[in-house]
Motif scaffolding. Sequence first.
Motif, mmCIF file in Angstrom:
data_model
loop_
_atom_site.group_PDB
_atom_site.id
_atom_site.type_symbol
_atom_site.label_atom_id
_atom_site.label_comp_id
_atom_site.label_asym_id
_atom_site.label_seq_id
_atom_site.Cartn_x
_atom_site.Cartn_y
_atom_site.Cartn_z
ATOM 1 N N HIS A 159 -17.411 42.969 40.635
ATOM 2 C CA HIS A 159 -18.365 42.337 39.424
ATOM 3 C C HIS A 159 -18.808 43.249 38.694
ATOM 4 O O HIS A 159 -19.273 42.915 37.436
ATOM 5 N N ALA A 160 -18.981 44.474 38.683
ATOM 6 C CA ALA A 160 -19.484 45.698 37.946
ATOM 7 C C ALA A 160 -18.764 45.440 36.372
ATOM 8 O O ALA A 160 -19.601 45.839 35.604
ATOM 9 N N PRO A 161 -17.632 45.435 36.172
ATOM 10 C CA PRO A 161 -17.171 45.321 34.833
ATOM 11 C C PRO A 161 -17.545 44.414 33.990
ATOM 12 O O PRO A 161 -17.246 44.262 32.796
ATOM 13 N N LEU A 162 -18.335 43.462 34.771
ATOM 14 C CA LEU A 162 -18.454 42.094 33.896
ATOM 15 C C LEU A 162 -20.024 42.171 33.463
ATOM 16 O O LEU A 162 -20.689 41.055 33.182
ATOM 17 N N LYS A 163 -20.605 43.463 33.255
ATOM 18 C CA LYS A 163 -21.985 43.414 32.858
ATOM 19 C C LYS A 163 -22.313 42.584 31.634
ATOM 20 O O LYS A 163 -23.404 42.125 31.577
ATOM 21 N N ASP A 164 -21.685 42.827 30.621
ATOM 22 C CA ASP A 164 -21.653 41.767 29.393
ATOM 23 C C ASP A 164 -21.571 40.369 29.546
ATOM 24 O O ASP A 164 -21.949 39.484 28.607
ATOM 25 N N LYS A 165 -21.226 39.973 30.820
ATOM 26 C CA LYS A 165 -20.978 38.512 31.187
ATOM 27 C C LYS A 165 -21.846 38.220 32.483
ATOM 28 O O LYS A 165 -21.643 37.211 33.180
ATOM 29 N N ASP A 166 -23.212 39.058 32.661
ATOM 30 C CA ASP A 166 -23.992 38.690 33.479
ATOM 31 C C ASP A 166 -23.483 38.990 34.849
ATOM 32 O O ASP A 166 -23.731 38.160 35.937
ATOM 33 N N PHE A 167 -22.332 39.683 34.971
ATOM 34 C CA PHE A 167 -21.539 39.973 36.291
ATOM 35 C C PHE A 167 -20.917 38.863 36.879
ATOM 36 O O PHE A 167 -20.585 38.664 38.046
ATOM 37 N N VAL A 168 -20.709 37.624 35.955
ATOM 38 C CA VAL A 168 -20.067 36.622 36.437
ATOM 39 C C VAL A 168 -18.576 36.287 35.910
ATOM 40 O O VAL A 168 -18.563 36.522 34.910
ATOM 41 N N PHE A 169 -17.796 36.110 36.900
ATOM 42 C CA PHE A 169 -16.197 35.914 36.493
ATOM 43 C C PHE A 169 -16.259 34.716 35.965
ATOM 44 O O PHE A 169 -16.923 33.575 36.266
ATOM 45 N N ARG A 170 -15.509 34.279 34.975
ATOM 46 C CA ARG A 170 -14.812 33.073 34.536
ATOM 47 C C ARG A 170 -16.079 32.645 33.692
ATOM 48 O O ARG A 170 -16.266 31.401 33.381
ATOM 49 N N TYR A 171 -17.057 33.563 33.352
ATOM 50 C CA TYR A 171 -18.068 33.490 32.372
ATOM 51 C C TYR A 171 -17.811 32.560 31.150
ATOM 52 O O TYR A 171 -18.310 31.320 30.787
ATOM 53 N N ASP A 172 -16.611 33.278 30.400
ATOM 54 C CA ASP A 172 -16.312 32.649 29.046
ATOM 55 C C ASP A 172 -15.709 31.236 29.360
ATOM 56 O O ASP A 172 -16.177 30.159 28.578
ATOM 57 N N GLU A 173 -14.729 31.132 30.625
ATOM 58 C CA GLU A 173 -14.188 29.979 30.779
ATOM 59 C C GLU A 173 -15.207 28.659 31.093
ATOM 60 O O GLU A 173 -15.018 27.716 30.511
ATOM 61 N N HIS A 174 -16.341 29.128 31.833
ATOM 62 C CA HIS A 174 -17.390 28.117 31.988
ATOM 63 C C HIS A 174 -18.121 27.713 30.880
ATOM 64 O O HIS A 174 -18.129 26.242 30.657
ATOM 65 N N PHE A 175 -18.469 28.556 29.847
ATOM 66 C CA PHE A 175 -19.270 27.985 28.721
ATOM 67 C C PHE A 175 -18.406 27.353 27.883
ATOM 68 O O PHE A 175 -18.966 26.526 26.821
#
Length: 183
Positions: A159-175
Amino acid sequence: MKTPTLTALALGLLIAGCSQMESKPVAQLNDGQLSLPGDYRSWPKFLTAVQREDAKQVRDIYMNADAKKGSADKGFPNGSVFVMENWAVKLDADGKPVKGADGKLVKDKLAAVFVMGKNSGWGGNVPEAQRNGNWIYTAFKGNGELNGEAKYETCRGCHAPLKDKDFVFRYDEHFAAVKTAGY
C-alpha cells in the motif's frame, strides 16, 4: 412559572444534540487488532468481482458508511473501514483458472478476509518509514479466524506506493464509478 417558548426549546434541543456529537475517544489500535465486522456484507460495495487471474483470485471489497463519505480530492475520513474477501478460483485439470460464460473467473472457496481501518493515531507502533497514514490492517482466514501468521509489513509495503491515493488500491477506479453513477 413561565413556560419556555418554542424557540427556547428548539435551542435547548440543538445544544443537547451538538454536545452528544462530540467525538468519543478512539482506542489506539495497531495491526492485527481490528475485528471482522459481522455485517460487512450488508455494507456498500467499494468494488466487486475484481479479477486477479495472476493470483488466481476474485476479490470483493466492502466499505463502511464512513468510507462511503470519501472523495477523490480528500481521500477517506477517519473511521473508514474496508473489508476485502479473497476468493480462490476454480481450477481446471491443468491448474488453470476456470472462467464462466461471462468470461469472468469462477469463485471457489473463501481463502482470506482482510480488514483495513483508518483513525487518528492508529498504527502508532509502526516505524515512521513503514506507516500508511493512519491505516492499520488485520488478516483473517477464510473461516473468519484471525490469521496469527499474517505479515503486516507486506500489507504496508504493497500500500505504501499509493500515498497520493490515501494508500487505497483501485482508488481511481472506485471514484470513477462513483462519478459515473452520479452520487
